[in-house]
Design an enzyme around this catalytic site. Structure first.
Site, PDB file in Angstrom:
ATOM      1  CB  CYS A  44      -0.842  -0.130   0.756  1.00 54.72           C
ATOM      2  SG  CYS A  44      -2.366   0.957   0.935  1.00 54.72           S
ATOM      3  NE  ARG A  64      -0.794  10.578  -1.388  1.00 57.73           N
ATOM      4  CZ  ARG A  64      -0.740  10.879  -0.076  1.00 57.73           C
ATOM      5  NH1 ARG A  64       0.447  11.030  -0.515  1.00 57.73           N
ATOM      6  NH2 ARG A  64      -1.443  11.030   0.947  1.00 57.73           N
ATOM      7  NE  ARG A  94      -5.911   6.556   3.453  1.00 54.34           N
ATOM      8  CZ  ARG A  94      -5.373   6.197   4.431  1.00 54.34           C
ATOM      9  NH1 ARG A  94      -6.609   5.735   5.755  1.00 54.34           N
ATOM     10  NH2 ARG A  94      -3.623   6.362   4.953  1.00 54.34           N
ATOM     11  CG  HIS A 129      -2.995  -2.715   3.734  1.00 54.06           C
ATOM     12  ND1 HIS A 129      -2.154  -2.726   4.811  1.00 54.06           N
ATOM     13  CD2 HIS A 129      -3.579  -1.823   2.863  1.00 54.06           C
ATOM     14  CE1 HIS A 129      -2.189  -1.099   5.055  1.00 54.06           C
ATOM     15  NE2 HIS A 129      -2.988  -0.798   3.399  1.00 54.06           N
ATOM     16  CD  GLU A 131      -0.539  -5.557   6.129  1.00 54.07           C
ATOM     17  OE1 GLU A 131      -1.498  -4.406   7.032  1.00 54.07           O
ATOM     18  OE2 GLU A 131      -0.605  -6.017   4.696  1.00 54.07           O
TER      19      GLU A 131
END
Length: 159
Positions: A44, A64, A94, A129, A131
């Site tokens: 990210c 972004r 995001r 993400h 994780e």
């Protein structure tokens, strides 16, 4: 950073991460890690920090908040090259996407036509993400890169 086989630049806020790197004086150590060919995983905001407009570790430019702000965060199933046929559940918060990439950048996954996981040399980056799920397959790519790199250094030292 000596002695690290691999390095993760996590998600968060890319401007804050960049300022932290600067204020702590970490850029030379990060560059040395990268120049030594040791693997880096950017997730990210970490993808943004690794891109051509920031640390320049990967020949790509990330946009972004490409999928929207916090309220537009979402999860989706994404096919990732090299992890098998079952899609990976990806958490986008995001999230950026890859706006452009050089010819040496391998796109491992896309979502709605936008690259969201890429690899070039010793750098692996994702817009999502990995994780935040219990699926270890994306991290397994990074671990394989790290293991291979460490083994090659050991063999070189032994010569």
């Amino acid at each position: 950073m000596k002695g690290l086989d691999g390095l993760v630049i996590p998600g968060g806020e890319s401007t804050t991460i960049g300022k932290g790197i600067e204020s702590a004086g970490l850029e030379p150590a990060l560059r040395a890690h990268h120049e030594a060919g040791r693997p880096i995983l950017g997730t990210c905001a970490g993808m943004i920090v690794c891109d051509a407009d920031h640390l320049g570790f990967i020949d790509a430019r990330a946009r972004r908040n490409a999928f929207g702000r916090q309220l537009q965060s979402f999860e989706a199933d994404v096919a990732v090259e090299g992890i098998g046929d079952e899609p990976l559940r990806a958490v986008f918060i995001r999230a950026p996407w890859v706006e452009s990439q050089g010819p040496g950048v391998e796109v491992l996954a896309s979502y709605e036509g936008h690259p969201v996981a890429i690899r070039e040399g010793s750098v692996l980056a994702s817009a999502f993400h990995p994780e935040l799920t219990e699926d270890p397959r994306f991290h397994a790519i990074f671990m394989a890169m790290t293991t291979t790199s460490a083994r090659e250094r050991e063999e070189e030292t032994a010569r």
